[in-house]
Scaffold this motif. Sequence first.
Motif, mmCIF file in Angstrom:
data_model
loop_
_atom_site.group_PDB
_atom_site.id
_atom_site.type_symbol
_atom_site.label_atom_id
_atom_site.label_comp_id
_atom_site.label_asym_id
_atom_site.label_seq_id
_atom_site.Cartn_x
_atom_site.Cartn_y
_atom_site.Cartn_z
ATOM 1 N N LEU A 94 44.919 41.361 28.257
ATOM 2 C CA LEU A 94 44.842 40.961 29.653
ATOM 3 C C LEU A 94 43.697 39.978 29.845
ATOM 4 O O LEU A 94 42.608 40.144 29.295
ATOM 5 C CB LEU A 94 44.623 42.182 30.552
ATOM 6 C CG LEU A 94 45.680 43.289 30.515
ATOM 7 C CD1 LEU A 94 45.443 44.252 31.676
ATOM 8 C CD2 LEU A 94 47.090 42.743 30.567
ATOM 9 N N THR A 95 43.964 38.948 30.635
ATOM 10 C CA THR A 95 42.897 38.011 30.965
ATOM 11 C C THR A 95 41.928 38.683 31.933
ATOM 12 O O THR A 95 42.217 39.742 32.508
ATOM 13 C CB THR A 95 43.466 36.754 31.624
ATOM 14 O OG1 THR A 95 44.057 37.113 32.886
ATOM 15 C CG2 THR A 95 44.529 36.096 30.729
ATOM 16 N N GLU A 123 41.199 37.691 34.820
ATOM 17 C CA GLU A 123 41.836 37.696 36.135
ATOM 18 C C GLU A 123 42.831 38.836 36.270
ATOM 19 O O GLU A 123 42.873 39.525 37.295
ATOM 20 C CB GLU A 123 42.545 36.355 36.365
ATOM 21 C CG GLU A 123 43.267 36.259 37.690
ATOM 22 C CD GLU A 123 44.094 34.990 37.812
ATOM 23 O OE1 GLU A 123 44.748 34.805 38.859
ATOM 24 O OE2 GLU A 123 44.093 34.181 36.853
ATOM 25 N N GLU A 124 43.629 39.058 35.225
ATOM 26 C CA GLU A 124 44.612 40.145 35.255
ATOM 27 C C GLU A 124 43.926 41.503 35.325
ATOM 28 O O GLU A 124 44.361 42.399 36.052
ATOM 29 C CB GLU A 124 45.512 40.049 34.022
ATOM 30 C CG GLU A 124 46.446 38.845 34.048
ATOM 31 C CD GLU A 124 47.156 38.612 32.730
ATOM 32 O OE1 GLU A 124 48.195 37.926 32.712
ATOM 33 O OE2 GLU A 124 46.661 39.099 31.679
ATOM 34 N N GLN A 125 42.839 41.664 34.563
ATOM 35 C CA GLN A 125 42.122 42.936 34.574
ATOM 36 C C GLN A 125 41.484 43.193 35.938
ATOM 37 O O GLN A 125 41.500 44.331 36.431
ATOM 38 C CB GLN A 125 41.048 42.931 33.489
ATOM 39 C CG GLN A 125 40.397 44.291 33.272
ATOM 40 C CD GLN A 125 41.372 45.345 32.805
ATOM 41 O OE1 GLN A 125 42.076 45.164 31.808
ATOM 42 N NE2 GLN A 125 41.440 46.460 33.517
ATOM 43 N N MET A 156 53.962 37.911 40.759
ATOM 44 C CA MET A 156 53.317 38.068 39.451
ATOM 45 C C MET A 156 54.041 37.259 38.384
ATOM 46 O O MET A 156 53.427 36.711 37.470
ATOM 47 C CB MET A 156 53.276 39.542 39.053
ATOM 48 C CG MET A 156 52.363 40.402 39.890
ATOM 49 S SD MET A 156 52.114 42.053 39.181
ATOM 50 C CE MET A 156 53.785 42.740 39.286
ATOM 51 N N PHE A 173 51.214 36.011 35.812
ATOM 52 C CA PHE A 173 50.734 37.073 34.936
ATOM 53 C C PHE A 173 51.611 37.208 33.692
ATOM 54 O O PHE A 173 52.812 36.921 33.718
ATOM 55 C CB PHE A 173 50.714 38.411 35.674
ATOM 56 C CG PHE A 173 49.532 38.595 36.587
ATOM 57 C CD1 PHE A 173 48.550 37.629 36.703
ATOM 58 C CD2 PHE A 173 49.397 39.752 37.339
ATOM 59 C CE1 PHE A 173 47.452 37.796 37.537
ATOM 60 C CE2 PHE A 173 48.314 39.943 38.180
ATOM 61 C CZ PHE A 173 47.338 38.960 38.277
ATOM 62 N N SER A 174 51.006 37.669 32.630
ATOM 63 C CA SER A 174 51.748 37.967 31.409
ATOM 64 C C SER A 174 52.642 39.178 31.631
ATOM 65 O O SER A 174 52.460 39.948 32.581
ATOM 66 C CB SER A 174 50.769 38.264 30.264
ATOM 67 O OG SER A 174 50.004 39.431 30.568
ATOM 68 N N ALA A 210 50.545 42.261 31.552
ATOM 69 C CA ALA A 210 49.854 42.554 32.808
ATOM 70 C C ALA A 210 50.809 43.135 33.837
ATOM 71 O O ALA A 210 50.480 44.097 34.542
ATOM 72 C CB ALA A 210 49.205 41.287 33.348
ATOM 73 N N GLN A 211 52.011 42.565 33.930
ATOM 74 C CA GLN A 211 52.999 43.103 34.866
ATOM 75 C C GLN A 211 53.335 44.550 34.510
ATOM 76 O O GLN A 211 53.466 45.404 35.387
ATOM 77 C CB GLN A 211 54.258 42.249 34.831
ATOM 78 C CG GLN A 211 54.064 40.832 35.343
ATOM 79 C CD GLN A 211 55.308 39.988 35.142
ATOM 80 O OE1 GLN A 211 56.390 40.342 35.594
ATOM 81 N NE2 GLN A 211 55.160 38.870 34.450
#
Length: 828
Positions: A124-125, A127-129, A171, A182-183, A186-187
């Motif tokens: 997770l980036t 931002e995603e975290q 997302m 989002f990856s 992440a989703q």
Amino acid sequence: MSFAISVIGVVAVAWVLAYVGAPLWVWTLASALAYAAGVVTGGLGAVASVVLGVPLVLLALLNVVPLRRALITRPVFATFKKVLPEMSSTEREALEAGDVWLEAEMFRGRPDWSKLLTFRYTELTAEEQRFLDNEVEALCQLVDDWKIEFEDKDLPPAAWQYIKDKGFFAMLIKKEYGGLGFSAAAQSAVVTKLATKSIALAVTVMVPNSLGPGELLMHYGTDEQKKQWLPGLISGKEIPCFGLTGPEVGSDATAMPDSGVVCYGDYHGKKTLGIRLNFSKRWITLAPVATVVGLAFNLRDPEGLLGDRSKSEYGITCALIPAKHEGVHIGRRHYPGAAFMNGPIFGKDVFIPVEWIIGGPAMAGKGWRMLVECLSAGRGVSLPALGTAAGQAAYRLVGAYGRIRRQFRMSVGKFEGVQEATGRIAGNAYTLEAMRVLTASAVDHCAPSVVTAIAKYHMTEMMRKIVIDSMDVMAGRGVQQGPRNALAPAYKATPIAITVEGANILTRNLMIFGQGAIRCHEYVFPEMEAARENNLAAFDKLLFGHVGFSINRGIRALTLGLTGSALARSPVDGPMATYFKQFERFSAALAFTSDVTMGVLGGELKRKERLSARLGDVLSQLYIGCCVMKFYIENGQKAEELDHARWALDQCLFEIAKAFEGFFDNFPVKPVAKVLRLAVFPFGNRYKPVSDQLNARLADQIMEATDLRNRLTSLVFVNGGPNEATGRLEHAFNLLLKAEVPYVKYFKAMSKGELAGTDTASRLADAVTRGILNAEEAQLVAEYDKVRYDAILTDDFTPEYIKGDFSVPTAGSRADILAFTGSLARVA
């Protein structure tokens, strides 16, 4: 004696050549050398020289490609084309959709383990975290799952607005269009965490990010369509739904009766080329609140108005239609096992411009390909996340409950019968997280259609098993519904995950092996393509390669079976090495069994669904095992994690063997079944279920506050406080960790009748007097005992509330209940 030795030597050389997969010319050369040695040494007499010389000549002639092609391949080619099962265009599109990934290695009999070990999980980036830690956490705080499910039958307005404002519906939409971008990993994490709080909340968020207008527009939409719709979808001004299923069409989307006919009509007062639609859709998530409808229908152009007068039947097409467009009717709500918005959509003689086809008129008839390509990836994210949420939540909550709840003067989690269930919960939860991480990461790299079908089927089935085991352990605490019960909503909602995005029966019986055998096999699909293109030269090369492949895999399967997989390769040392070898053995067995089965049954295999499903189970368990081995290795091969990994892998091996046994028992050609059984199980099936001892160790671990517990349940929402369903058990468990030593001392003394008093307070006072506890310990025990008792209580309601009058209190006063029961000798 020398003759016998020679025969043994020849057989040994042939066995080695078959095991290593030597090419035809090596076989020919080795045979010629053996023949020459026999003649020169006199080992072959005149008759034997003639008898063995004939097959040697024939073998040599096989290396003359033009001659081989004319005499052998051509008649085989003609027969192959006759028996090749017909494939519709929609079947072809479904088959070709997505990418071949790790599952191909499992199917080829000699896995290249480097493809597994060098594959990198998606991290997770930052931002995603942050989104997971903040926005997702905040959204969970906004919802009360009991109110959603029992009272409001809907998310609260504040949650709806927050979802829109924070981009939860966007997302999937790439940043270049203004979405979160989002990856898949992440989703998956977002949906998992939301689902541990509320299934309705998770489904509401996940559907637009799984199969919806946003993804279709990104991949196929025209620039004008993207400009028109994406900003609204991103901001939440537009709420999307997608109309695919209906009364006559569920899993078989190609049979949809919904139709569209190309014609001219009036649009905004102008004569416009468009489509006259008639449709009736059911079970459409978000339909009751949608502002834009993605619609799938069968398109016809009888007058050739799209420009191709030779073509009238275009097939499935997708269009994007405003929900308030004239003639479109959003029906009343369905009510599945959770309170998310779901309902029907109708339309009669609805006229839309052809430009509303997603991708414009050029994409007419290409809707099925669009759908299966997007669905194959989405299937690996959303529903597996629901399954993982069930596993993580059960691991944390049922483990805590098993330690808190006492019966017969012992924590219920220590009873062997209970441990049978809690051990399964722990093992399956570990497996689910391993599958989630690898599969979601795969979706970030490609669109693995077979792997995502495996994930959807097996992860939702594991969800079902985990929820049932959890209900068995928590018993009345899980049955009695109310704000305290976090388990009952999952129990009700489980059939949703089992049913949607392809019913599990269909996925297992038709998709996993049916698609996997053709797409993943090194030769089958290319042979089919060569036949379709009438390419004899390509078919000749493939045919003889396929024959060598089958011989090699058969000998490898038998050899590895005879040696207990000792000759198989492992890319690692340590406890995983034996599992890598076992999985290579069964990979070879699957490849050989599949080849023989397809050769014997041909097109009939397509209708032998239970047989193909069992081979699909083997393929699935091989993939699941890969997920687990990868997960254990990537986590640093920690000692505390080893039992969980072994449980999962032993379960995979047992399921593989069981699937093979069921296949051999039911194979219609019994002599072939015996040969296959001998190749796969030369000494019989020696694979057993997970041992009681291993299962018990997991059952013990699930009740401990370990680093592993925190890692495996990292996505569970736990910050709801001591009055929320999960928070209540979490609070009691954390307090128990502090109070358990003095509490056990107090409990034992009380159980033996050593303490005077009729309630907790008086007995604790006596315990202090007798020196069993000190004052601080007694206070801690009193605090825990109160919290413990509150944690095991179930909700009760007034008759008015049950009937729907939510203005009255939801339950009796907890203070009154605790005051009343505080005088009881709670020894249970």
